[in-house]
Scaffold this motif. Structure first.
Motif, PDB file in Angstrom:
ATOM      1  N   PHE A  70     -10.771  62.505 -15.932  1.00 48.06           N
ATOM      2  CA  PHE A  70     -11.197  63.308 -14.728  1.00 48.06           C
ATOM      3  C   PHE A  70     -10.472  63.095 -13.434  1.00 48.06           C
ATOM      4  O   PHE A  70     -10.824  63.770 -12.327  1.00 48.06           O
ATOM      5  N   ALA A  71      -9.291  62.490 -13.437  1.00 47.05           N
ATOM      6  CA  ALA A  71      -8.286  62.132 -12.406  1.00 47.05           C
ATOM      7  C   ALA A  71      -9.407  61.721 -11.140  1.00 47.05           C
ATOM      8  O   ALA A  71      -9.053  62.331 -10.005  1.00 47.05           O
ATOM      9  N   GLY A  72      -9.952  60.706 -11.442  1.00 49.29           N
ATOM     10  CA  GLY A  72     -10.727  60.225 -10.136  1.00 49.29           C
ATOM     11  C   GLY A  72      -9.957  59.208  -9.359  1.00 49.29           C
ATOM     12  O   GLY A  72      -9.005  58.560  -9.709  1.00 49.29           O
ATOM     13  N   THR A  73     -10.476  58.909  -8.255  1.00 45.94           N
ATOM     14  CA  THR A  73     -10.149  57.715  -7.404  1.00 45.94           C
ATOM     15  C   THR A  73     -10.493  56.382  -7.552  1.00 45.94           C
ATOM     16  O   THR A  73     -11.514  56.474  -8.480  1.00 45.94           O
ATOM     17  N   ILE A  74     -10.306  55.415  -7.033  1.00 47.74           N
ATOM     18  CA  ILE A  74     -11.042  54.079  -7.124  1.00 47.74           C
ATOM     19  C   ILE A  74     -12.547  54.140  -6.603  1.00 47.74           C
ATOM     20  O   ILE A  74     -13.425  53.480  -7.000  1.00 47.74           O
ATOM     21  N   ALA A  75     -12.858  55.204  -5.428  1.00 48.50           N
ATOM     22  CA  ALA A  75     -13.839  55.158  -5.250  1.00 48.50           C
ATOM     23  C   ALA A  75     -14.922  55.848  -6.166  1.00 48.50           C
ATOM     24  O   ALA A  75     -16.236  55.640  -6.236  1.00 48.50           O
ATOM     25  N   HIS A  76     -14.469  56.953  -6.920  1.00 49.04           N
ATOM     26  CA  HIS A  76     -15.123  57.527  -7.927  1.00 49.04           C
ATOM     27  C   HIS A  76     -15.686  56.385  -9.086  1.00 49.04           C
ATOM     28  O   HIS A  76     -16.641  56.324  -9.398  1.00 49.04           O
ATOM     29  N   GLY A 129     -27.959  54.303   1.785  1.00 49.94           N
ATOM     30  CA  GLY A 129     -26.816  54.372   2.721  1.00 49.94           C
ATOM     31  C   GLY A 129     -25.974  53.354   2.986  1.00 49.94           C
ATOM     32  O   GLY A 129     -24.621  53.317   3.130  1.00 49.94           O
ATOM     33  N   PHE A 130     -26.341  51.974   2.526  1.00 47.74           N
ATOM     34  CA  PHE A 130     -25.370  50.820   2.501  1.00 47.74           C
ATOM     35  C   PHE A 130     -24.450  50.918   1.503  1.00 47.74           C
ATOM     36  O   PHE A 130     -23.110  50.937   1.578  1.00 47.74           O
ATOM     37  N   THR A 131     -24.614  51.543   0.348  1.00 47.55           N
ATOM     38  CA  THR A 131     -23.647  51.778  -0.800  1.00 47.55           C
ATOM     39  C   THR A 131     -22.685  52.842  -0.482  1.00 47.55           C
ATOM     40  O   THR A 131     -21.349  52.794  -0.608  1.00 47.55           O
ATOM     41  N   LEU A 132     -23.172  53.956   0.179  1.00 46.06           N
ATOM     42  CA  LEU A 132     -22.419  55.014   0.737  1.00 46.06           C
ATOM     43  C   LEU A 132     -21.150  54.422   1.681  1.00 46.06           C
ATOM     44  O   LEU A 132     -20.251  54.778   1.499  1.00 46.06           O
ATOM     45  N   ALA A 133     -21.679  53.667   2.548  1.00 48.53           N
ATOM     46  CA  ALA A 133     -20.776  53.029   3.534  1.00 48.53           C
ATOM     47  C   ALA A 133     -19.853  52.116   2.911  1.00 48.53           C
ATOM     48  O   ALA A 133     -18.693  52.258   3.307  1.00 48.53           O
ATOM     49  N   LEU A 134     -20.353  51.255   1.906  1.00 47.08           N
ATOM     50  CA  LEU A 134     -19.357  50.351   1.368  1.00 47.08           C
ATOM     51  C   LEU A 134     -18.125  50.920   0.595  1.00 47.08           C
ATOM     52  O   LEU A 134     -16.977  50.598   0.898  1.00 47.08           O
ATOM     53  N   ILE A 135     -18.547  52.073  -0.014  1.00 47.56           N
ATOM     54  CA  ILE A 135     -17.524  52.707  -0.979  1.00 47.56           C
ATOM     55  C   ILE A 135     -16.901  53.719  -0.350  1.00 47.56           C
ATOM     56  O   ILE A 135     -15.307  53.648  -0.463  1.00 47.56           O
ATOM     57  N   GLN A 136     -17.209  54.326   0.745  1.00 47.01           N
ATOM     58  CA  GLN A 136     -16.318  55.296   1.499  1.00 47.01           C
ATOM     59  C   GLN A 136     -15.494  54.760   2.556  1.00 47.01           C
ATOM     60  O   GLN A 136     -14.615  55.350   3.001  1.00 47.01           O
ATOM     61  N   VAL A 137     -15.549  53.463   2.789  1.00 46.72           N
ATOM     62  CA  VAL A 137     -14.656  52.628   3.765  1.00 46.72           C
ATOM     63  C   VAL A 137     -13.177  52.765   3.428  1.00 46.72           C
ATOM     64  O   VAL A 137     -12.382  52.957   3.843  1.00 46.72           O
ATOM     65  N   ILE A 152     -10.578  45.445  -0.965  1.00 50.93           N
ATOM     66  CA  ILE A 152      -9.622  44.377  -0.899  1.00 50.93           C
ATOM     67  C   ILE A 152      -8.136  45.020  -1.579  1.00 50.93           C
ATOM     68  O   ILE A 152      -7.044  45.069  -1.090  1.00 50.93           O
ATOM     69  N   VAL A 153      -8.225  45.731  -2.585  1.00 54.34           N
ATOM     70  CA  VAL A 153      -7.205  46.142  -3.469  1.00 54.34           C
ATOM     71  C   VAL A 153      -6.827  47.290  -2.993  1.00 54.34           C
ATOM     72  O   VAL A 153      -5.540  47.759  -2.933  1.00 54.34           O
ATOM     73  N   GLY A 154      -7.675  48.341  -2.754  1.00 60.38           N
ATOM     74  CA  GLY A 154      -7.268  49.664  -1.912  1.00 60.38           C
ATOM     75  C   GLY A 154      -7.200  50.730  -3.156  1.00 60.38           C
ATOM     76  O   GLY A 154      -7.404  51.763  -2.909  1.00 60.38           O
ATOM     77  N   ASP A 155      -6.240  50.410  -4.123  1.00 61.09           N
ATOM     78  CA  ASP A 155      -5.907  51.535  -4.920  1.00 61.09           C
ATOM     79  C   ASP A 155      -5.460  50.864  -6.398  1.00 61.09           C
ATOM     80  O   ASP A 155      -5.271  49.552  -6.344  1.00 61.09           O
ATOM     81  N   VAL A 156      -5.696  51.752  -7.395  1.00 63.38           N
ATOM     82  CA  VAL A 156      -5.366  51.127  -8.567  1.00 63.38           C
ATOM     83  C   VAL A 156      -3.845  51.362  -9.068  1.00 63.38           C
ATOM     84  O   VAL A 156      -3.477  52.344 -10.002  1.00 63.38           O
ATOM     85  N   THR A 157      -2.870  50.419  -8.569  1.00 64.75           N
ATOM     86  CA  THR A 157      -1.723  50.162  -8.768  1.00 64.75           C
ATOM     87  C   THR A 157      -1.237  48.985  -8.888  1.00 64.75           C
ATOM     88  O   THR A 157      -1.703  48.110  -8.355  1.00 64.75           O
ATOM     89  N   ALA A 158      -0.184  48.674  -9.672  1.00 68.04           N
ATOM     90  CA  ALA A 158       0.184  47.204  -9.912  1.00 68.04           C
ATOM     91  C   ALA A 158       0.533  46.611  -8.558  1.00 68.04           C
ATOM     92  O   ALA A 158       0.087  45.364  -8.629  1.00 68.04           O
ATOM     93  N   GLU A 159       1.129  47.254  -7.673  1.00 69.18           N
ATOM     94  CA  GLU A 159       1.577  46.651  -6.400  1.00 69.18           C
ATOM     95  C   GLU A 159       0.368  46.156  -5.920  1.00 69.18           C
ATOM     96  O   GLU A 159       0.417  44.943  -5.286  1.00 69.18           O
ATOM     97  N   ARG A 160      -0.722  47.031  -5.592  1.00 71.46           N
ATOM     98  CA  ARG A 160      -1.737  46.565  -4.895  1.00 71.46           C
ATOM     99  C   ARG A 160      -2.468  45.613  -5.530  1.00 71.46           C
ATOM    100  O   ARG A 160      -3.027  44.638  -4.855  1.00 71.46           O
TER     101      ARG A 160
END
Length: 483
Positions: free
Chosen positions: A59-65, A230-238, A433-441
């Motif tokens: 689905f070409a999703g991001t880590i937030a998805h 609301g709490f979940t939305l805020a945490l994930i969308q940060v 903390i990680v930010g993105d799904v890459t080996a470097e992160r």
């Protein structure tokens, strides 16, 4: 009405031995249905983590998805647990249990048929609602089926062990299914399990007496769901949008306003969803906080390691499932042992020792999560798994033993809600903390993630040591005689 196998039928057996066997068989089947419920609820946490990379590729999703796929389930699970516990107290756990099982089966089928990440997340929300109905009712069924204190401790240990089994075998089983048939099969497999569990409960679980005075707190439930949403939305969308984005600011405002309104309403409701006076009991309050902290560490790291293995170390879904097997297998073994240890040493000692072992396991992983190999962290996974496997049943016993009989359903809901909230925060925090799904992160993010988890466990161990009784060899029979 009495379950057909759990208690004597209308025609009395001719031999005492036959009667005893009938009662024993009914109790064992009632316990089996409760364990099946816990199996599929935990299975859908462990299995979905293994499928994250497959979902992202399709689905070409991001880590937030990916966080929403995991946390959408957790959100409704946590938000509706308290009402589900009250419904069990009001109408009897058997009815609520069967309803939750059927709903979970339907939601699992829809998850497997989902054509987009949006549709999958929506169906995961529905799945979480089914899980919320099932879990507190399953613990209440164990409670009413085993009134004798030592038998109950052993039954709770088996109930927790069934979740440990799902954790142990779920990633491997899920990885194999994904490799052979694709990610959809991990949802379809829930359907026959849920239908079997509901059939056993319909046949074998006793209808408990309902509490006629209990009513469903609709305003409280709506506010709780809004606050957690609301709490979940805020945490994930940060992570996706930044700290000052409208989604994050709006989510936190919804959380704060709804949370404040929830507390105000619950103080004045005749039949509140969450009786706030329960937190005046230090054992109840301590158990709830420990549930948040333990699941923050455990589920947050499960989410992160699932991605770490597949992106940093290029593992397949099956390899990832096998990599978790030492930890999850040791959780199951420790769950089975925990009942005997609590009878002998008390839940406080077992709980604090378990948390200490989990923290030690994670701490000793720190030197190896960069350029290390799996062989360098395998033993640490076992140590952490043993610790978690001891802590969870002890935490459950600590909670239910501190609660009056009429609030058992609510207590079960509070404990499981606190654990799910902890897992929700943990997943969001690890993603941030990680930010993105890459080996470097991952190379730079794993060590801070482990340190946050170790800190949470250290606080949980301290709360357990200071907040729980020094020695409680078995749960109190009079408080847990029924549901």
């Amino acid at each position: 009405m009495v379950g057909k196998l759990a208690w004597p039928p209308a025609t009395q057996p001719h031999a005492t031995g036959e009667l005893t066997m009938s009662i024993r068989t009914g109790k064992q089947l009632a316990l089996l249905s409760s364990c099946l419920a816990f199996v599929i609820v935990i299975l859908d946490v462990s299995v979905v983590n293994v499928a994250l990379r497959s979902l992202r590729v399709e689905f070409a999703g991001t880590i937030a998805h990916l966080e929403w796929v995991v946390s959408g389930y957790t959100l409704t699970f946590a938000a509706f647990l308290l009402t589900a516990g009250a419904l069990g107290d009001r109408f009897g756990p058997r009815k609520v249990f069967i309803l939750g099982f059927v709903l979970f089966a339907l939601a699992s089928l829809l998850c497997g048929l989902a054509g987009s990440l949006t549709a999958l997340i929506a169906c995961r929300l529905l799945q979480g609602l089914g899980a919320a109905l099932v879990v507190p009712a399953s613990l209440a069924i164990v409670n009413q089926t085993f009134p004798e204190k030592n038998a109950r401790s052993r039954a709770i240990g088996l109930w927790a062990a069934s979740g440990g089994m799902a954790l142990a075998l779920g990633p491997v089983f899920g990885g194999a299914l994904i490799s052979l048939t694709g990610w959809r099969a991990i949802f379809f497999v829930n359907v026959p399990i849920a239908l079997l569990g509901s059939l056993i409960a319909w046949r074998c679980v006793q209808d408990a007496a309902s509490t006629a005075g209990r009513v469903v707190d609709i305003p409280g439930q709506m506010l709780a769901a809004l606050a957690l949403g609301g709490f979940t939305l805020a945490l994930i969308q940060v992570n996706a949008s930044g700290l000052h984005s409208p989604a994050v600011v709006g989510g936190m405002m919804v959380f704060l306003l709804s949370g404040a309104a929830f507390v105000a309403i619950e103080k004045h409701m005749a039949h509140p969803m969450l009786p706030l006076h329960l937190f005046g009991n230090r054992h109840f309050a301590a158990s709830s906080l420990i549930g948040v902290l333990v699941n923050f560490a455990f589920y947050g790291l499960i989410f992160l390691f699932s991605l770490f293995f597949q992106y940093a170390w290029a593992y397949t879904p099956l390899d990832t499932g096998l990599a978790f097997l030492p930890m999850t297998g040791s959780i199951m073994a420790a769950n089975l042992l925990c009942g005997k240890l609590m009878v002998k040493h008390g839940y406080r000692t077992v709980l604090t020792c378990g948390i200490a072992l989990a923290a030690l396991g994670y701490l000793s992983m720190l030197p190896f999560v960069g350029d290390g190999r799996y062989a360098d962290i395998g033993i640490q996974f076992i140590v952490a798994g043993v610790g978690i496997g001891l802590a969870v049943p002890a935490m459950t016993n600590a909670m239910v033993s501190s609660t009056e009989q009429r609030y058992i359903g609510v207590a079960s809901g509070v404990l499981n809600a606190s654990r799910q909230i902890g897992g929700l925060i943990g997943v969001a925090a690890m993603g941030l903390i990680v930010g993105d799904v890459t080996a470097e992160r991952f190379a730079g993010g794993m060590a801070p993630a482990l340190l946050w988890s170790i800190s949470a466990l250290a606080i949980g161990g301290l709360v357990g040591f200071l907040g729980l009784r020094k020695f409680e060899p078995a749960v109190t029979q009079t408080r847990l005689a029924g549901s």
